[in-house]
Design a protein around this motif. Structure first.
Motif, mmCIF file in Angstrom:
data_model
loop_
_atom_site.group_PDB
_atom_site.id
_atom_site.type_symbol
_atom_site.label_atom_id
_atom_site.label_comp_id
_atom_site.label_asym_id
_atom_site.label_seq_id
_atom_site.Cartn_x
_atom_site.Cartn_y
_atom_site.Cartn_z
ATOM 1 N N GLY A 1 -31.120 43.475 96.253
ATOM 2 C CA GLY A 1 -30.342 44.648 95.877
ATOM 3 C C GLY A 1 -29.104 44.314 95.083
ATOM 4 N N GLY A 2 -29.168 43.240 94.271
ATOM 5 C CA GLY A 2 -28.026 42.845 93.463
ATOM 6 C C GLY A 2 -26.984 42.029 94.203
ATOM 7 N N TRP B 1 -25.060 54.143 96.071
ATOM 8 C CA TRP B 1 -25.835 53.333 97.002
ATOM 9 C C TRP B 1 -25.417 51.864 96.929
ATOM 10 N N GLU B 2 -25.174 51.378 95.722
ATOM 11 C CA GLU B 2 -24.757 49.987 95.545
ATOM 12 C C GLU B 2 -23.421 49.726 96.235
ATOM 13 N N ILE B 3 -22.496 50.663 96.107
ATOM 14 C CA ILE B 3 -21.195 50.508 96.750
ATOM 15 C C ILE B 3 -21.348 50.548 98.268
ATOM 16 N N ALA C 1 -16.973 44.019 92.373
ATOM 17 C CA ALA C 1 -16.584 44.022 90.958
ATOM 18 C C ALA C 1 -17.589 43.251 90.110
ATOM 19 N N ILE C 2 -18.018 42.087 90.580
ATOM 20 C CA ILE C 2 -18.997 41.291 89.833
ATOM 21 C C ILE C 2 -20.332 42.016 89.760
ATOM 22 N N ALA C 3 -20.762 42.586 90.902
ATOM 23 C CA ALA C 3 -22.046 43.282 90.934
ATOM 24 C C ALA C 3 -22.056 44.472 89.976
ATOM 25 N N VAL C 4 -20.968 45.254 89.954
ATOM 26 C CA VAL C 4 -20.887 46.416 89.062
ATOM 27 C C VAL C 4 -20.862 45.981 87.602
#
Length: 357
Positions: A49-50, A186-188, A304-307
């Motif tokens: 999921g990243g 969802w990612e957050i 921050a990196i994932a976004v």
């Protein structure tokens, strides 16, 4: 963090040499990534999921011992402190993003990709590594647990809206270049659940079960000293992984790293100093002042990196700015730990109480 304390510095014997261990971990990570490139590629490939599983593992090992030390039956004293809660919300969700926006535009007007990456870093408020800096600085563990939980809730609710404000709406209003930021709620939420929810639940369950079976005295004098060093091990492992993954990009573009580092250093210094002064000014004791300062100065670099990668790509300038964030934050906040311990002399000594493990 560890069992052996040093009354002169406020840090344990092991923790007093933290800058040495961090420097060694940075060099080890760079060497690993350069000499054995397949290691970096393998580490980068292990994701769900990243979320990088090696980084997640390091952060969970790092956070668990500190959150296991929190006395959860004392959290009501923190939630009743309106000065602390309101100050933290204002610093994290009004002052912090606005300050990073101003620094990014002022110091990187000619580098839009790096500028955008830094603004994203400013929007991602710290919910993970801050517990380590707080513990090293002898801050209030219970207050740190409450404030990172508060940050996690606001992160899910406010990150997307603040991204639109600082990257799109506000630049347009000021006649500047705007950038679209498509962020998945969802990612957050997943980021918050992994990096805060898991270790918080584990720490709470460990204390409840340990105290119920063996009592608080055994738990705090026998069990906690055994698991305490793992916080440092998790931190060092995370640093090795980060540098192994990103060391090549940093070595290949040192002038860019320096340009990115300047606003970051200014941000950490201003946020920490301003928050520390505010805590002192509104009458908080040293422990809660230190907690307020570190929770305001730190950032959630994992998010921050994932976004940045999900929105702009792994090879983008935005992603590089996100990666440089923790590489500057780690030594900067370690230095501020020592500044904080030095500044403790300006606070009235607290009433005698039980010795913290």
């Amino acid at each position: 963090m560890t069992a052996t304390s040093d009354t002169r510095s406020g840090l344990s014997t092991l923790d007093r040499y933290l800058p040495v261990w961090i420097g060694a971990a940075m060099l080890a990570g760079i060497a690993l990534g350069q000499w054995i490139p397949v290691v970096g590629k393998a580490l980068n490939a292990i994701q769900i999921g990243g979320i990088s599983l090696p980084i997640a593992a390091g952060l969970l090992v790092m956070m668990y011992p500190v959150l296991a030390k929190v006395r959860y039956d004392r959290l009501d004293s923190v939630t009743a402190d309106k000065r602390l809660l309101v100050s933290s919300l204002v610093l994290n969700w009004l002052v912090g993003p606005a300050l990073m926006f101003a620094l990014a535009w002022f110091l990187l007007p000619d580098l839009p990709e790096y500028r955008t990456g830094l603004i994203i870093v400013g929007l991602a408020r710290c919910i993970a590594m801050v517990v380590i800096w707080n513990d090293l600085a002898c801050g209030d563990r219970e207050a740190a647990a409450v404030l990172v939980a508060l940050n996690s809730v606001f992160q899910v609710i406010a990150f997307g809206a603040l991204g639109w404000l600082y990257l799109d709406a506000l630049p347009r209003w000021l006649g500047l270049d705007a950038t679209d930021l498509d962020v998945s709620g969802w990612e957050i939420a997943l980021n918050v659940a992994v990096f805060l929810g898991v270790p918080l639940a584990a720490g709470y369950a460990t204390r409840r079960i340990g105290e119920r079976r063996k009592g608080r005295d055994w738990y705090e004098t026998r069990f906690l000293p055994r698991i305490g060093p793992f916080a440092l091990y998790g931190l060092l492992f995370t640093i090795v992984v980060l540098f192994a993954l990103q060391g090549e990009a940093i070595i290949a573009r040192p002038p860019d790293v320096v340009r990115i580092a300047v606003p970051l250093l200014a941000y950490f210094a201003l946020m920490w100093a301003g928050s520390f002064a505010l805590g002192k000014g509104i009458g908080l004791g040293y422990e809660r002042t230190a907690t307020l300062a570190f929770t305001a100065a730190g950032n959630n670099f994992e998010l921050a990196i994932a976004v940045a990668i999900a929105t702009f790509g792994a090879a983008s300038g935005q992603a590089l700015a996100g990666v440089v964030g923790p590489l500057i934050e780690v030594p900067a906040l370690v230095g501020l730990v020592y500044v904080s311990l030095w500044a403790r002399r300006f606070f009235r000594a607290p009433e005698p109480q039980e010795v913290r493990p």
